[in-house]
Motif scaffolding. Structure first.
Motif, PDB file in Angstrom:
ATOM      1  N   ARG A   1       0.857  -1.195   0.000  1.00 43.94           N
ATOM      2  CA  ARG A   1       0.000   0.000   0.000  1.00 43.94           C
ATOM      3  C   ARG A   1       0.888   1.239   0.000  1.00 43.94           C
ATOM      4  O   ARG A   1       0.893   2.058   0.915  1.00 43.94           O
ATOM      5  CB  ARG A   1      -0.931  -0.060   1.209  1.00 43.94           C
ATOM      6  CG  ARG A   1      -1.922  -1.216   1.114  1.00 43.94           C
ATOM      7  CD  ARG A   1      -2.468  -1.677   2.445  1.00 43.94           C
ATOM      8  NE  ARG A   1      -3.292  -0.692   3.112  1.00 43.94           N
ATOM      9  CZ  ARG A   1      -3.924  -0.910   4.273  1.00 43.94           C
ATOM     10  NH1 ARG A   1      -3.838  -2.104   4.844  1.00 43.94           N
ATOM     11  NH2 ARG A   1      -4.641   0.038   4.844  1.00 43.94           N
ATOM     12  N   ALA A   2       1.676   1.356  -1.078  1.00 47.74           N
ATOM     13  CA  ALA A   2       2.714   2.384  -1.146  1.00 47.74           C
ATOM     14  C   ALA A   2       2.146   3.794  -1.161  1.00 47.74           C
ATOM     15  O   ALA A   2       2.758   4.719  -0.607  1.00 47.74           O
ATOM     16  CB  ALA A   2       3.583   2.150  -2.387  1.00 47.74           C
ATOM     17  N   ASP A   3       0.999   3.999  -1.790  1.00 46.69           N
ATOM     18  CA  ASP A   3       0.411   5.341  -1.833  1.00 46.69           C
ATOM     19  C   ASP A   3       0.035   5.812  -0.429  1.00 46.69           C
ATOM     20  O   ASP A   3       0.279   6.969  -0.068  1.00 46.69           O
ATOM     21  CB  ASP A   3      -0.828   5.351  -2.739  1.00 46.69           C
ATOM     22  CG  ASP A   3      -0.460   5.252  -4.211  1.00 46.69           C
ATOM     23  OD1 ASP A   3       0.551   5.864  -4.598  1.00 46.69           O
ATOM     24  OD2 ASP A   3      -1.168   4.571  -4.960  1.00 46.69           O
ATOM     25  N   GLU A   4      -0.560   4.907   0.372  1.00 47.84           N
ATOM     26  CA  GLU A   4      -0.909   5.251   1.748  1.00 47.84           C
ATOM     27  C   GLU A   4       0.349   5.531   2.565  1.00 47.84           C
ATOM     28  O   GLU A   4       0.383   6.462   3.381  1.00 47.84           O
ATOM     29  CB  GLU A   4      -1.696   4.120   2.402  1.00 47.84           C
ATOM     30  CG  GLU A   4      -3.079   3.886   1.824  1.00 47.84           C
ATOM     31  CD  GLU A   4      -3.759   2.701   2.484  1.00 47.84           C
ATOM     32  OE1 GLU A   4      -4.128   2.803   3.665  1.00 47.84           O
ATOM     33  OE2 GLU A   4      -3.892   1.657   1.810  1.00 47.84           O
TER      34      GLU A   4
ATOM     35  N   LEU B   1       4.817  11.799   4.222  1.00 47.50           N
ATOM     36  CA  LEU B   1       4.773  13.232   3.913  1.00 47.50           C
ATOM     37  C   LEU B   1       4.178  14.014   5.081  1.00 47.50           C
ATOM     38  O   LEU B   1       4.682  15.087   5.453  1.00 47.50           O
ATOM     39  CB  LEU B   1       3.970  13.475   2.639  1.00 47.50           C
ATOM     40  CG  LEU B   1       4.652  13.079   1.321  1.00 47.50           C
ATOM     41  CD1 LEU B   1       3.653  13.132   0.165  1.00 47.50           C
ATOM     42  CD2 LEU B   1       5.843  13.999   1.033  1.00 47.50           C
ATOM     43  N   ASN B   2       3.119  13.479   5.685  1.00 48.93           N
ATOM     44  CA  ASN B   2       2.512  14.130   6.847  1.00 48.93           C
ATOM     45  C   ASN B   2       3.467  14.125   8.034  1.00 48.93           C
ATOM     46  O   ASN B   2       3.556  15.112   8.787  1.00 48.93           O
ATOM     47  CB  ASN B   2       1.201  13.432   7.221  1.00 48.93           C
ATOM     48  CG  ASN B   2       0.093  13.652   6.213  1.00 48.93           C
ATOM     49  OD1 ASN B   2       0.133  14.613   5.444  1.00 48.93           O
ATOM     50  ND2 ASN B   2      -0.880  12.767   6.175  1.00 48.93           N
TER      51      ASN B   2
ATOM     52  N   ALA C   1       5.063  17.277  10.117  1.00 50.96           N
ATOM     53  CA  ALA C   1       4.968  17.362  11.582  1.00 50.96           C
ATOM     54  C   ALA C   1       6.342  17.535  12.211  1.00 50.96           C
ATOM     55  O   ALA C   1       6.495  18.266  13.196  1.00 50.96           O
ATOM     56  CB  ALA C   1       4.295  16.109  12.135  1.00 50.96           C
ATOM     57  N   SER C   2       7.355  16.876  11.654  1.00 49.34           N
ATOM     58  CA  SER C   2       8.705  16.967  12.222  1.00 49.34           C
ATOM     59  C   SER C   2       9.304  18.354  12.026  1.00 49.34           C
ATOM     60  O   SER C   2      10.252  18.724  12.721  1.00 49.34           O
ATOM     61  CB  SER C   2       9.619  15.914  11.585  1.00 49.34           C
ATOM     62  OG  SER C   2       9.970  16.264  10.258  1.00 49.34           O
TER      63      SER C   2
ATOM     64  N   HIS D   1      12.316   6.977   5.406  1.00 51.49           N
ATOM     65  CA  HIS D   1      11.072   6.278   5.073  1.00 51.49           C
ATOM     66  C   HIS D   1      10.414   6.888   3.836  1.00 51.49           C
ATOM     67  O   HIS D   1       9.871   6.168   3.000  1.00 51.49           O
ATOM     68  CB  HIS D   1      10.110   6.333   6.262  1.00 51.49           C
ATOM     69  CG  HIS D   1      10.496   5.430   7.392  1.00 51.49           C
ATOM     70  ND1 HIS D   1      10.622   4.068   7.243  1.00 51.49           N
ATOM     71  CD2 HIS D   1      10.770   5.685   8.698  1.00 51.49           C
ATOM     72  CE1 HIS D   1      10.956   3.523   8.394  1.00 51.49           C
ATOM     73  NE2 HIS D   1      11.050   4.484   9.292  1.00 51.49           N
ATOM     74  N   LEU D   2      10.467   8.213   3.738  1.00 49.32           N
ATOM     75  CA  LEU D   2       9.874   8.883   2.584  1.00 49.32           C
ATOM     76  C   LEU D   2      10.584   8.464   1.301  1.00 49.32           C
ATOM     77  O   LEU D   2       9.946   8.157   0.283  1.00 49.32           O
ATOM     78  CB  LEU D   2       9.960  10.398   2.768  1.00 49.32           C
ATOM     79  CG  LEU D   2       9.366  11.268   1.656  1.00 49.32           C
ATOM     80  CD1 LEU D   2       7.884  10.977   1.471  1.00 49.32           C
ATOM     81  CD2 LEU D   2       9.585  12.750   1.977  1.00 49.32           C
TER      82      LEU D   2
END
Length: 259
Positions: free
Chosen positions: A134-137, A143-144, A148-149, A171-172
């Motif tokens: 589920r790469a899009d999720e 990205l979110n 936040a970071s 991870h991104l």
């Protein structure tokens, strides 16, 4: 000691350290400390010994103690460490459910520890969703998390914010890689590598180099890819990381595609 253990997670001694600390917390009659150190023990089983069943057992014990004493921070960590063990056991749907529950525990915690815990949990959730295809999720989550970071977090040192931002960038980059978006993956991975090198965290640098080498191979830059992957293999081997086998495979794949 907590953050030092993260930098030296290849040391087998952490199992003994955290077993002793759990016994000490129990002897002191402190359920909050007992839950905390049971979570550290679960971490050691997950990342040092690679013993998923033992990690799940320790995390479940931490979860029971944390819920009994009403500690939402340690409840969230216990759910997260249990999810990591479940993922290693191939129980992916259960892992996702625990990670979502963990994020719910941390989301309303405004403390510095709560913010770090939420970032860590969201990154783990994104990584797990990526493993499920589920790469899009996963990409949206990372990205979110990156956004936040970048926000101010009172109580967090610049060093810790840099480390967690770098983890998110790794991870991104991997999420872009999973989607075959190689050119977008490269800058995220390079930024993560720079941060980990400056912070002197070799194990994370090795993991990022593995991802970056794969990207460079797909971008048809074989010489650069070989240099990066060779460094990744050296670091991961020195730290007894299981992904050393993946780095070796990437190098062999690079050789096959060149000749």
């Amino acid at each position: 000691m907590h953050w030092f253990s993260d930098l030296t997670q290849h040391w087998p001694q952490w199992l003994d350290v955290f077993r002793c600390s759990v016994h000490a917390a129990r002897a002191l009659g402190s359920p909050h400390e007992e839950a905390t150190h049971l979570n550290y023990l679960a971490w050691a089983h997950n990342f040092c010994a690679r013993d998923a069943p033992a990690a799940l057992e320790a995390a479940d014990r931490a979860l029971a103690v944390a819920r009994t004493c009403g500690d939402p921070l340690q409840t969230g960590w216990a759910l997260g460490y249990g999810a990591g063990a479940l993922r290693r056991l191939g129980r992916m749907d259960e892992a996702v459910a625990r990670l979502r529950a963990s994020a719910d525990c941390h989301r309303d915690n405004p403390t510095a520890k709560g913010r770090l815990a939420l970032l860590t949990t969201l990154n783990a959730l994104g990584e797990t969703l990526g493993q499920l295809g589920r790469a899009d999720e996963a990409l949206e989550l990372h990205l979110n998390s990156l956004e936040a970071s970048r926000q101010g977090h009172p109580g967090l040192t610049p060093h810790m914010l840099t480390i967690h931002r770098a983890i998110t960038l790794r991870h991104l980059g991997n999420a872009f890689t999973a989607l075959g978006r190689w050119q977008e993956a490269e800058p995220s991975l390079r930024q993560a590598l720079t941060a980990f090198e400056e912070a002197d965290v070799p194990i994370w640098s090795g993991l990022v180099r593995l991802g970056l080498g794969r990207v460079l191979r797909h971008l048809d830059r074989p010489s650069e890819a070989r240099t990066v992957l060779t460094a990744a293999l050296h670091t991961l081997t020195a730290h007894h990381h299981p992904l050393q086998a993946e780095a070796a495979t990437e190098l062999r794949t690079l050789d096959r595609t060149r000749y």
